[in-house]
Motif scaffolding. Sequence first.
Motif, short mmCIF file in Angstrom:
data_model
loop_
_atom_site.label_atom_id
_atom_site.label_comp_id
_atom_site.label_asym_id
_atom_site.label_seq_id
_atom_site.Cartn_x
_atom_site.Cartn_y
_atom_site.Cartn_z
N ASP A 229 0.86 -1.19 0.00
CA ASP A 229 0.00 0.00 0.00
C ASP A 229 0.89 1.23 0.00
O ASP A 229 1.72 1.43 0.87
N ASP A 314 -9.37 -2.44 -3.50
CA ASP A 314 -8.58 -1.50 -2.71
C ASP A 314 -7.56 -0.84 -3.64
O ASP A 314 -7.91 0.09 -4.36
N ASN A 315 -6.34 -1.36 -3.67
CA ASN A 315 -5.27 -0.59 -4.31
C ASN A 315 -5.00 -0.95 -5.78
O ASN A 315 -5.15 -2.11 -6.18
N PHE A 349 -7.34 7.79 -0.73
CA PHE A 349 -6.38 7.12 0.15
C PHE A 349 -5.12 6.68 -0.62
O PHE A 349 -4.65 5.55 -0.50
N SER A 351 -3.60 5.10 -2.88
CA SER A 351 -3.40 4.05 -3.88
C SER A 351 -4.65 3.40 -4.43
O SER A 351 -4.56 2.48 -5.24
N ASP A 352 -5.85 3.83 -4.00
CA ASP A 352 -7.05 3.09 -4.40
C ASP A 352 -7.33 3.17 -5.91
O ASP A 352 -6.99 4.16 -6.57
MG MG Z 1 -6.04 1.61 -0.25
#
Ligand code: MG
Length: 526
Positions: A229, A314-315, A349, A351-352
């Motif tokens: 992350d 997420d990332n 956030f 890296s999303d």
């Molecule tokens: Mg993230």
Amino acid sequence: METTGAIKGSERRHLRLENLPQRKNIQAPFPRSPRSVDPNNPPWPAFRGYHTYSFANATMGHRLPTILGKAIDDVIATLNDQSEEDKIIDLVQCIERMEYLKGELERSAKLRPVVDDGEADVALWNKEIAKYFLGKDFMNATWLFAEAYKYRRLRECFSVSKYWRNYDVFFRQKCDTFSRSTDAVFELSMRFVEPFKHAPNLTDNEQLEKERLMFMELTQICLWGNSTDLSLLINMTEEQIKSLQSTGGEALAETEKNILGNHMHRLWEIVKDLREKKGQPNAVFDDEEIAVSGAVNAKDHMKAPGGRVDFILDNAGFELYCDCVYADFLIQSGFASQVRFHGKRYPWFVSDVTKKDWEWLLNIMVYGQLFSKVSEEEKESLKRLGRRWKQYEKEGKWVYEQHPFWCTGYTYWDLHSEAPDLFLHLSRSDLVIFKGDLNHRKLTYDCAAPASTTFEDSIGPMASAAGAPRVCSMRTIKSDVVVGLGENGDEIAEKLNKDEEGWKISGKYAVVLVSEGRPGELVRFA
Ligand code: MG
Ligand code: F6P
């Protein structure tokens, strides 16, 4: 002159209080009853920026200003490449707004309403501020809300501009995680480029066992892909990244020990049964879904076996690549007939995944020239994998979506009430996989619940509302909230607190937790 009212320390010791009621061991009213829970009052005490014992403090006090500082550097690099005066002036104003926001963070200013910049989430944000965070500042609002709010305000710095509305200050960094992950990228592309087939002469049971083993390893690859992350690991060397991303069998057996709450076996049982879903109503598209996805050949694979799996992503970069490898296996083995990926509408956030990151990954795999030091065979494997994934998209087997709710300060306890359309949509899924730390914080209301709290209890309506889908959280532990460690979870957490400082933020430990939900029940809204 001495005041008669002042009691000196020595005198205080002699005070006799026998006529007052006895001291009681007052129990804190936790968990709060569901009716008294709201975004500023989670079921267990919230983490807030001024709590020096929590990662909230380091994040709000140091990490966020640093992240913003680096983002400003990125915009300055872009500015220096411009030649048109209008665009330059417009971008300078974006930088000024970012600098102002950085100042607000540093002096912990009060949270003001978001300006109407035409985004779909303005009303959601301003309602939440007015109802629960009026007069609160960056340090005394709940950590989750204040941190999310900072990314919304960062969005605003650009969304009110004329030319730079969609500028992503983190885009360069996100692309970098993929190009700096050469070994792991090609390890996976070389293993998975050939469409999955069983060796001849295997019995049904042997085939299933082979699939189970692959599933277990791939689940771990998908899980540990979350370790990279950017917001935490910005200064890692390539060697450090390599060891984090190691995809070999032995390393994975070793890392399974670090999955402190491990429902992977239950996850396999759920996924295995999805293959039986051929012809069942929620394994296929309905007309509304065809309209949403725009899938060209959607009807064609209505007959395909398997269920619908949703990934709440997420990332970007390497983690997204791992998610896609996992999703590819689910499709090829017939466990899933469709995978829906949910990303963010704007940079979030650090890296999303946004739509641009999604498109970048698939296109760079097919057309890019990022990796010069690898063999032709390796290059070809990445291209073929990318082409296959793009084909899934064309056929509607893979669908990318971006609901505005994912970029709000609400936790998923409020998904049912604040985004009923999204809840209904997810209720039709056979399995919803939430990736990463932030999604886990939002599922669990980001509060100081005991580590022995069951996953089901900690996610509230996402488990208990009628029609709630089966949910899996795959998360490497990178912040304070830890639940689902089982009956002796409190002791496990206590021991780690003593023996291993920083265990909750290192990304070394993880959880893979499953909630059964109440699938198939009629969804109701009050
Ligand atoms: Mg993230
Ligand atoms: O800033 C802290 C945080 O929000 C934590 O949730 C985590 O450390 C990181 O940022 C995001 O992690 P992830 O990308 O796994 O959600």
